[in-house]
Structures are given as C-alpha cells and as structure tokens.
Scaffold this motif. Structure first.
Motif, PDB file in Angstrom:
ATOM      1  N   ARG A   1       0.840  -1.198   0.000  1.00 18.21           N
ATOM      2  CA  ARG A   1       0.000   0.000   0.000  1.00 18.21           C
ATOM      3  C   ARG A   1       0.876   1.249   0.000  1.00 18.21           C
ATOM      4  NH1 ARG A   1      -2.011  -4.095   2.633  1.00 18.21           N
ATOM      5  NH2 ARG A   1      -4.236  -4.562   2.641  1.00 18.21           N
ATOM      6  N   PHE A   2       0.360   2.309  -0.578  1.00 16.36           N
ATOM      7  CA  PHE A   2       1.037   3.594  -0.492  1.00 16.36           C
ATOM      8  C   PHE A   2       0.904   4.106   0.945  1.00 16.36           C
ATOM      9  CE2 PHE A   2       0.869   5.278  -5.154  1.00 16.36           C
ATOM     10  CZ  PHE A   2       1.458   4.104  -5.584  1.00 16.36           C
ATOM     11  N   THR A   3       2.006   4.498   1.533  1.00 14.59           N
ATOM     12  CA  THR A   3       1.984   5.050   2.884  1.00 14.59           C
ATOM     13  C   THR A   3       2.862   6.288   2.925  1.00 14.59           C
ATOM     14  OG1 THR A   3       3.878   3.780   3.739  1.00 14.59           O
ATOM     15  CG2 THR A   3       1.715   2.726   3.824  1.00 14.59           C
ATOM     16  N   HIS A   4       2.568   7.163   3.849  1.00  8.37           N
ATOM     17  CA  HIS A   4       3.311   8.417   3.953  1.00  8.37           C
ATOM     18  C   HIS A   4       4.137   8.433   5.230  1.00  8.37           C
ATOM     19  CE1 HIS A   4       3.959  12.699   4.997  1.00  8.37           C
ATOM     20  NE2 HIS A   4       4.046  12.862   3.699  1.00  8.37           N
ATOM     21  N   VAL A   5       5.335   8.987   5.127  1.00  4.26           N
ATOM     22  CA  VAL A   5       6.220   9.134   6.284  1.00  4.26           C
ATOM     23  C   VAL A   5       6.712  10.573   6.363  1.00  4.26           C
ATOM     24  CG1 VAL A   5       8.351   8.404   7.412  1.00  4.26           C
ATOM     25  CG2 VAL A   5       7.002   6.737   6.129  1.00  4.26           C
ATOM     26  N   PHE A   6       6.545  11.178   7.532  1.00  8.12           N
ATOM     27  CA  PHE A   6       7.230  12.431   7.830  1.00  8.12           C
ATOM     28  C   PHE A   6       8.545  12.093   8.518  1.00  8.12           C
ATOM     29  CE2 PHE A   6       3.079  14.814   7.759  1.00  8.12           C
ATOM     30  CZ  PHE A   6       3.469  15.786   6.838  1.00  8.12           C
ATOM     31  N   VAL A   7       9.643  12.551   7.960  1.00  4.69           N
ATOM     32  CA  VAL A   7      10.930  12.463   8.638  1.00  4.69           C
ATOM     33  C   VAL A   7      11.154  13.822   9.298  1.00  4.69           C
ATOM     34  CG1 VAL A   7      13.393  11.994   8.424  1.00  4.69           C
ATOM     35  CG2 VAL A   7      11.766  10.847   6.900  1.00  4.69           C
TER      36      VAL A   7
ATOM     37  N   ARG B   1      16.180  16.287  19.930  1.00  8.14           N
ATOM     38  CA  ARG B   1      16.152  14.833  19.807  1.00  8.14           C
ATOM     39  C   ARG B   1      17.488  14.341  19.249  1.00  8.14           C
ATOM     40  NH1 ARG B   1      12.860  12.665  22.986  1.00  8.14           N
ATOM     41  NH2 ARG B   1      13.182  10.736  21.825  1.00  8.14           N
ATOM     42  N   PRO B   2      17.970  13.187  19.682  1.00  3.96           N
ATOM     43  CA  PRO B   2      19.296  12.721  19.272  1.00  3.96           C
ATOM     44  C   PRO B   2      19.358  12.181  17.850  1.00  3.96           C
ATOM     45  CG  PRO B   2      18.272  11.116  20.715  1.00  3.96           C
ATOM     46  CD  PRO B   2      17.363  12.320  20.710  1.00  3.96           C
ATOM     47  N   GLU B   3      18.233  11.969  17.199  1.00  5.27           N
ATOM     48  CA  GLU B   3      18.196  11.453  15.837  1.00  5.27           C
ATOM     49  C   GLU B   3      16.866  11.865  15.202  1.00  5.27           C
ATOM     50  OE1 GLU B   3      18.136   7.158  15.756  1.00  5.27           O
ATOM     51  OE2 GLU B   3      17.029   7.081  17.645  1.00  5.27           O
ATOM     52  N   PRO B   4      16.724  11.704  13.879  1.00  3.08           N
ATOM     53  CA  PRO B   4      15.434  12.035  13.272  1.00  3.08           C
ATOM     54  C   PRO B   4      14.305  11.194  13.866  1.00  3.08           C
ATOM     55  CG  PRO B   4      17.125  11.759  11.587  1.00  3.08           C
ATOM     56  CD  PRO B   4      17.734  11.291  12.878  1.00  3.08           C
ATOM     57  N   VAL B   5      13.102  11.741  13.823  1.00  2.00           N
ATOM     58  CA  VAL B   5      11.906  11.050  14.297  1.00  2.00           C
ATOM     59  C   VAL B   5      10.949  10.920  13.112  1.00  2.00           C
ATOM     60  CG1 VAL B   5       9.914  11.143  15.840  1.00  2.00           C
ATOM     61  CG2 VAL B   5      12.146  11.931  16.635  1.00  2.00           C
ATOM     62  N   MET B   6      10.456   9.716  12.871  1.00  2.00           N
ATOM     63  CA  MET B   6       9.506   9.492  11.783  1.00  2.00           C
ATOM     64  C   MET B   6       8.087   9.406  12.344  1.00  2.00           C
ATOM     65  SD  MET B   6      11.430   6.764   9.319  1.00  2.00           S
ATOM     66  CE  MET B   6      13.014   7.150   8.579  1.00  2.00           C
ATOM     67  N   VAL B   7       7.145  10.023  11.652  1.00  2.00           N
ATOM     68  CA  VAL B   7       5.729   9.947  12.000  1.00  2.00           C
ATOM     69  C   VAL B   7       4.995   9.355  10.804  1.00  2.00           C
ATOM     70  CG1 VAL B   7       3.659  11.236  12.641  1.00  2.00           C
ATOM     71  CG2 VAL B   7       5.896  11.960  13.505  1.00  2.00           C
ATOM     72  N   THR B   8       4.247   8.280  11.024  1.00  2.00           N
ATOM     73  CA  THR B   8       3.588   7.598   9.921  1.00  2.00           C
ATOM     74  C   THR B   8       2.315   6.908  10.404  1.00  2.00           C
ATOM     75  OG1 THR B   8       3.941   6.021   8.127  1.00  2.00           O
ATOM     76  CG2 THR B   8       4.915   5.436  10.227  1.00  2.00           C
ATOM     77  N   ASP B   9       1.191   6.941   9.673  1.00  2.00           N
ATOM     78  CA  ASP B   9       0.957   7.620   8.424  1.00  2.00           C
ATOM     79  C   ASP B   9       0.110   8.831   8.741  1.00  2.00           C
ATOM     80  OD1 ASP B   9      -0.134   8.468   5.952  1.00  2.00           O
ATOM     81  OD2 ASP B   9      -0.151   6.468   5.139  1.00  2.00           O
ATOM     82  N   ALA B  10       0.553   9.979   8.285  1.00  2.00           N
ATOM     83  CA  ALA B  10      -0.114  11.226   8.651  1.00  2.00           C
ATOM     84  C   ALA B  10      -0.721  11.942   7.456  1.00  2.00           C
ATOM     85  CB  ALA B  10       0.881  12.150   9.339  1.00  2.00           C
ATOM     86  N   ALA B  11      -0.793  11.283   6.277  1.00  2.00           N
ATOM     87  CA  ALA B  11      -1.244  12.029   5.101  1.00  2.00           C
ATOM     88  C   ALA B  11      -2.071  11.222   4.104  1.00  2.00           C
ATOM     89  CB  ALA B  11      -0.031  12.625   4.371  1.00  2.00           C
TER      90      ALA B  11
ATOM     91  N   HIS C   1       9.215  23.393  16.781  1.00  2.00           N
ATOM     92  CA  HIS C   1      10.100  24.007  15.782  1.00  2.00           C
ATOM     93  C   HIS C   1      10.871  22.961  14.966  1.00  2.00           C
ATOM     94  CE1 HIS C   1       9.148  27.757  17.791  1.00  2.00           C
ATOM     95  NE2 HIS C   1       9.538  27.221  18.926  1.00  2.00           N
ATOM     96  N   ALA C   2      10.223  21.843  14.671  1.00  2.00           N
ATOM     97  CA  ALA C   2      10.831  20.808  13.850  1.00  2.00           C
ATOM     98  C   ALA C   2      10.690  21.159  12.377  1.00  2.00           C
ATOM     99  CB  ALA C   2      10.176  19.455  14.124  1.00  2.00           C
ATOM    100  N   GLU C   3      11.609  20.627  11.579  1.00  2.00           N
ATOM    101  CA  GLU C   3      11.464  20.637  10.125  1.00  2.00           C
ATOM    102  C   GLU C   3      11.064  19.231   9.707  1.00  2.00           C
ATOM    103  OE1 GLU C   3      11.635  23.045   8.026  1.00  2.00           O
ATOM    104  OE2 GLU C   3      12.938  24.627   8.796  1.00  2.00           O
ATOM    105  N   GLY C   4      10.207  19.127   8.688  1.00  2.00           N
ATOM    106  CA  GLY C   4       9.723  17.820   8.267  1.00  2.00           C
ATOM    107  C   GLY C   4       9.920  17.575   6.790  1.00  2.00           C
ATOM    108  N   ALA C   5      10.445  16.404   6.468  1.00  2.00           N
ATOM    109  CA  ALA C   5      10.545  15.941   5.080  1.00  2.00           C
ATOM    110  C   ALA C   5       9.446  14.913   4.856  1.00  2.00           C
ATOM    111  CB  ALA C   5      11.918  15.332   4.814  1.00  2.00           C
ATOM    112  N   GLY C   6       8.719  15.050   3.743  1.00  2.00           N
ATOM    113  CA  GLY C   6       7.592  14.157   3.492  1.00  2.00           C
ATOM    114  C   GLY C   6       7.822  13.261   2.294  1.00  2.00           C
ATOM    115  N   LEU C   7       7.533  11.971   2.463  1.00  2.00           N
ATOM    116  CA  LEU C   7       7.755  11.002   1.386  1.00  2.00           C
ATOM    117  C   LEU C   7       6.630   9.989   1.381  1.00  2.00           C
ATOM    118  CD1 LEU C   7      10.351  11.137  -0.373  1.00  2.00           C
ATOM    119  CD2 LEU C   7      11.151   9.106   0.831  1.00  2.00           C
TER     120      LEU C   7
END
Length: 460
Positions: free
Chosen positions: A277-283, A289-299, A416-422
C-alpha cells in the motif's frame, strides 16, 4: 517543581540522596554556550583525533555540576551554599550515558557547615566517574514549595537534516519528475535541490505557469527539461510514464492536489504500484532529539486496518534503514497496555508479535506505547517498560490520519521541527510537500528520496 530541604537542625550523618540524568548531545551545546568552553572534544559530531568518530565527551565540570544539583535540590536542598568542593576525575562520560549522582552526609560542623561525600557513577555499570567531598552551608530555614519553575531551553539546530544533505550530495543527481511546479515554493524547492546537486528536475505542467514562477524567483530555467501539459492529472500520468521509461527515479509534488497526483499512480496498468500500500512518512528533525523522528501515516491512509499498518510499519523501517538509522518502531496508542476497547492498543500488540515472528523485518517493533513512554526513557522506566524501543522510539506509528497529522504539525509549529515528506510503497519514492513547507523541508525531502532510491538500488 516541588522543592523541600533538610535544615541544619534536621540533618543526620549517614543521610543520602541521589539523582539520575541522561546526558544528551544538546546538554553539551548548552554547557558550551553557558561556560564559554568551546573545546571541540566536548561538542557533538566533532572529530578531533582524526579517527572519523566524534568524541562526544561530556566536560568534566558538567558532570561535576550534577553534584551541585543534588546538593541544591535534595540534600540539604534549597538554601544550600557552597564552601568548598574537592573533585577527583576517574573516567569520562559521553553523550548518551546515564549518570547517577550520590551525596552522603558525613558530619555536621560548626557555624551550620556540613561535610558530604560526593560521587558520580555511570548508571549502566557503576563505574565511578567523579568522586570528592563537599563543604556546604546548610539552610537554617525550612523551605517547601510546589511552584519552583525554571524556563526550559531548546537548542534549535536542524543537524539531522544537515547530516542527510551531506550524505546525499556525493550521490549522482536523482532525476525527479516534478509535477505542476506552478508556484514559487514548489519550483523553488526543486531548483534549490538541483543547485545542491541532489536532484535533476524534469518540470511537468503548464509551461506558462512554470516560467511565471521562475520569473518571480528570478531563476534561470535554461538547462532544465520542461514538458508542457495543461491538466494536473495528465501531468501526474506523464510522471508515471517517465518512471516506466527509466527517465525519472522519483516524483515530486508541485502545486496540485495530492489526490490528483496519486490517482494515476494507483492505476493497475500504467501506475506505480508494486504490491504494498502507499503510505506516507514524515521524517522530522526535532530540536533536542538525538536522531530524526519518523511519524507515519499522517497524510494518506485515513483509518488504517491491521494489514495496512503492517505496510505502514515495514515501509517506515525500510526508509529508516536507508537513512542509516537503527529502526525502532513504537506503535502508539492512548495506553501502553492492551485494552480490548481501544483498537490501537490491540493493533500495537499484534504488530509487535508479528515483528517477533518475522512478518515485519528489518527493525524492532513494540506496542502499544503511549507517546510519553515511546520517546522518553524516564517515562518508560516509570511504567516498567523494557526492551529496545520503549523510551527511544524513532518511528512513531500513529492510530490514524487525525492523530498523525496533529502530531506532525505539533512537532513543526510547537517544537520548531522541520519535516521531510515522502510517500512509499510505489515503484519510486514520491516527494510530498505541503504549501507551507520551508526551503529546508523541501531540500531535505529530496535528500531523503535520493538516499532511499540509492539504498533500494543496492538492496535486493
């Protein structure tokens, strides 16, 4: 914060107090800024000895300052003033270590002075880092208040995205079909990524609108391919065709509705479906935070069932691995125990067991977890949660699109996070940005797509 003290009259030899603290990379930055000590040995991600690894050594005086925290907050507590502190340094603490600071009353002296034994040890193995002795003037007046507060500090650096960009730049520029870059934000993001040599954009859409956006940006489009197509859906279909022809290794959303972008991709004959299935991930690059945090599925998936969540988790794990992360997926719910009345808690337990049985691979999965004990070790410890995910999840799998979208936007606008969406699950990564995304978010999305594309090319 509740603070109470032990007055000189109340103190007895043999009394003890202790305080635990996990040293974070941001602690090192805050201490450097406060003390003026910019020794690179104590700055995260700085290699001093040339071995390719950051030293990440916590300054000795920062570690020793944990002693003053115990003295000032616990024993004797509020009102305590230093007379003398003797310190002997035995080992070093590093970012990521949990330290345990202990003080013990040795004797009461004249004029309200108290002598205490002081020690800081590494919690994991009990190795002594600092030992010594303190002389303090103990408080004479009782203090017991609930309203003691200190403003929090956030180190607002987007170091994780900067690191991803550094990893993506040496890769061959990824050919990307940019669908309908009709406004300054979408076109500007693509051109910025091209300038950074991360992508080579192929601009698909109405040529007059694309050139108008370029004019507003004062950007030169010479050297970029433009495919003039009037319809948004037709432009998205052309992007699919370029992927099938091997001319594009990713698709990027411009100024069009997400449904119009994805509809041609879901076509069983000409689309980009490959089984999942198509799924979305925010990086998310979240300060502190000590590393990136992924949030899924938010879109994309509104109310995913268990089968859809399996793909959501697996896609996110695959992406995390492509970014060089150790995937730790926390399946979020309102509670950390299974409650038959809360479907997300049931799904969390099932997904955890499926990962244990090899139905989800490549990373650790645990659930259900509440948000606090998914990302905070102290909260996880207080609930007795163990394992490699609780308290340190870097993939947050949400129950549905409502909670996921809220969480991602809270991280962006409150933390104040920046998010990359894929979008994942298609033949190629699909870069999905919103109109409000910053230039850094768009650039990072391209870097994430390039790294994922390279990883999939090397991984069977």
């Amino acid at each position: 914060m509740h603070l109470t003290n032990r007055t000189f009259a109340e103190l007895e030899p043999g009394e003890t107090a202790e305080l635990r603290r996990i040293i974070t990379p941001d602690d090192l930055y805050v201490f450097a800024a406060a003390s003026g000590n910019y020794n690179p040995m104590h700055l995260p991600q700085t290699d001093v000895d040339g071995d390719g690894l950051a030293e990440n050594i916590a300054p000795g005086m920062f570690v020793a300052s944990q002693i003053s925290a115990v003295l000032g907050m616990l024993l004797p507590g509020a009102g305590t003033l230093y007379r003398r502190q003797v310190l002997d340094f035995h080992e070093r603490a590093h970012a990521g270590d949990e330290v345990l600071c202990r003080v013990k009353v040795v004797e009461k002296l004249a004029d309200g002075v108290v002598r205490l034994e002081t020690q800081v040890v590494r919690a994991a193995d009990g190795v002594v880092i600092v030992s010594g002795e303190a002389l303090v003037i103990a408080p004479q007046v009782k203090f017991d208040r609930e309203d003691v507060e200190v403003p929090g500090l956030v180190v607002q650096r987007h170091r994780h995205f900067e690191a991803l960009l550094e990893r993506a730049r040496p890769l061959p520029a990824l050919p990307v079909a940019v669908v309908c870059p009709h406004d300054e934000n979408s076109l500007g993001g693509a051109l910025l990524a091209a300038k950074e040599t991360i992508i080579t954009p192929i601009l698909i859409g109405r040529e007059d609108k694309i050139r108008a956006a370029a004019l507003a940006l004062e950007a030169d489009l010479s050297g970029f391919e433009i495919i003039d197509i009037a319809s948004d859906v037709a432009a998205a279909a052309m992007a699919c065709q370029l992927v099938h022809e091997g001319r594009a290794g990713a698709v990027m959303k411009g100024h069009l509705h997400t449904d119009d972008l994805l509809k041609p991709m879901l076509d069983k004959t000409t689309g980009l479906r490959v089984g999942r299935r198509f799924t979305h991930v925010f990086v998310m690059d979240v300060p502190g935070r000590p590393e990136p945090v992924m949030v899924t599925d938010a879109a994309i998936n509104i109310a995913p069932d268990l089968a859809t969540k399996v793909d959501i988790v697996q896609n996110a794990i695959d992406l995390a691995r492509s970014l060089g992360m150790d995937p730790r997926a926390g399946i979020l719910s309102a509670v950390e125990t299974v409650n038959p009345a809360i479907q997300s808690s049931i799904d969390g337990a099932l997904l955890s067991k499926m990962a244990e049985r090899g139905q989800i691979t490549g990373g650790q999965v645990d659930g259900p977890l509440a948000m606090d004990n998914a990302v905070d070790r102290a909260a996880a410890r207080s609930k007795g949660l163990k394992g490699g995910v609780a308290g340190q999840a870097n993939i947050l799998v949400v129950p549905g699109i409502d909670s996921g979208n809220m969480l991602a936007k809270q991280l962006s606008f409150v933390s104040h996070a920046e998010g990359a969406g894929l979008v994942l699950g298609a033949r190629v990564p699909v870069i999905l940005n919103s109109r409000s995304d910053s230039a850094m978010s768009r650039l990072a999305s391209c870097a994430v797509a390039a790294l994922h594309h390279a990883y999939k090319g090397e991984t069977p």
